[in-house]
Design a protein around this motif. Structure first.
Motif, PDB file in Angstrom:
ATOM      1  N   TRP A  33       0.644  -4.500 -15.784  1.00  0.00           N
ATOM      2  CA  TRP A  33      -0.595  -3.883 -16.510  1.00  0.00           C
ATOM      3  C   TRP A  33      -1.271  -2.894 -15.950  1.00  0.00           C
ATOM      4  N   TRP A  62     -10.220  -5.276 -11.275  1.00  0.00           N
ATOM      5  CA  TRP A  62      -9.763  -4.212 -12.147  1.00  0.00           C
ATOM      6  C   TRP A  62      -9.805  -3.079 -11.209  1.00  0.00           C
ATOM      7  N   GLU A  66     -10.372   2.261 -17.246  1.00  0.00           N
ATOM      8  CA  GLU A  66      -9.355   2.548 -18.286  1.00  0.00           C
ATOM      9  C   GLU A  66      -8.678   1.208 -18.481  1.00  0.00           C
ATOM     10  N   GLY A  67      -7.909   0.718 -17.639  1.00  0.00           N
ATOM     11  CA  GLY A  67      -7.261  -0.466 -17.672  1.00  0.00           C
ATOM     12  C   GLY A  67      -7.965  -1.761 -18.359  1.00  0.00           C
ATOM     13  N   ASN A  69     -10.611  -1.314 -20.183  1.00  0.00           N
ATOM     14  CA  ASN A  69     -11.042  -1.015 -21.608  1.00  0.00           C
ATOM     15  C   ASN A  69      -9.738  -1.390 -22.336  1.00  0.00           C
ATOM     16  N   SER A  70      -8.536  -0.875 -22.041  1.00  0.00           N
ATOM     17  CA  SER A  70      -7.040  -0.945 -22.611  1.00  0.00           C
ATOM     18  C   SER A  70      -6.890  -2.493 -22.951  1.00  0.00           C
ATOM     19  N   TRP A  73      -9.433  -3.560 -25.708  1.00  0.00           N
ATOM     20  CA  TRP A  73      -9.694  -2.757 -26.959  1.00  0.00           C
ATOM     21  C   TRP A  73      -8.221  -2.719 -27.754  1.00  0.00           C
ATOM     22  N   GLU A  74      -7.074  -2.988 -26.976  1.00  0.00           N
ATOM     23  CA  GLU A  74      -5.898  -2.411 -27.432  1.00  0.00           C
ATOM     24  C   GLU A  74      -4.995  -3.760 -27.678  1.00  0.00           C
TER      25      GLU A  74
END
Length: 195
Positions: A33, A62, A66-67, A69-70, A73-74
């Motif tokens: 990831w 982390w 960005e990782g 949040n991805s 949320w994704e």
């Protein structure tokens, strides 16, 4: 570095075997990831190491926001929330990270210790103590790594460590078995003090 954890306390009769099977089947999905330093798939069982509950409680470090949040949320975080409900996700800002003498060994046990930031002590002194404690934890024989982070909304410190053998005797904090470790960006986690 950012730390994150959520926990699912399992209902009586659910059985930790189901969690073990789930992690064995899906744990590898975060092995590459982007932005993830590491995810420790953690389990504690009622009565073992003083645990009052059966609980699945993954812990993350982390490398990038960005990782994180991805992940949230994704879609990846949707899978466990569909199965167990939406948990409160705790987040802490990194203070320190160190590797131990067993850095390349398989992780077997984790210790998480949460404490309030003490009143009446200068914040710089508290942060310096947390950095020193991270170094001390990383220096214990059989330790893979240790990290410290702070939640400034609750003024709470968390120390987290991974161990290649049984958790240290007399370990302060909650002791978890590590079911799997995804660590695609562990080598990118900045060592030492985080400011």
């Amino acid at each position: 570095m950012h730390a994150m954890q959520y926990a699912f306390t399992l209902p009586a009769g659910y059985g930790t075997g189901r969690v073990r099977e789930r992690v064995a089947r899906t744990g590898h999905l975060l092995d590459d990831w982007p932005g993830l330093g590491l995810k420790a798939y953690l389990l504690r069982e009622r009565g073992a190491h003083g645990s009052p509950v059966d609980q699945y409680a993954p812990f993350y470090l982390w490398d990038t926001v960005e990782g994180m949040n991805s992940f949230l949320w994704e879609g990846a975080f949707q899978r466990p929330t569909d199965d167990f409900g939406r948990p409160s996700v705790r987040q802490w800002t990194g203070l320190a990270y160190e590797e131990g003498d067993a850095a390349r060994s398989p992780a077997r046990w984790a210790v998480r210790r949460r404490r309030p930031v003490p009143e009446g002590v200068p914040l710089a002194e508290t942060a310096a103590r947390a950095v020193r404690e991270t170094g001390r934890l990383a220096g214990e024989a059989g330790t893979l790594l240790a990290a410290a982070a702070v939640d400034t909304a609750r003024w709470e410190l968390v120390h987290f460590s991974l161990h290649a053998h049984e958790a240290p005797v007399g370990a302060e904090g909650d002791v978890f078995e590590v079911l799997h470790l995804s660590a695609p960006g562990r080598d990118r986690l900045p060592r030492g003090r985080q400011w």
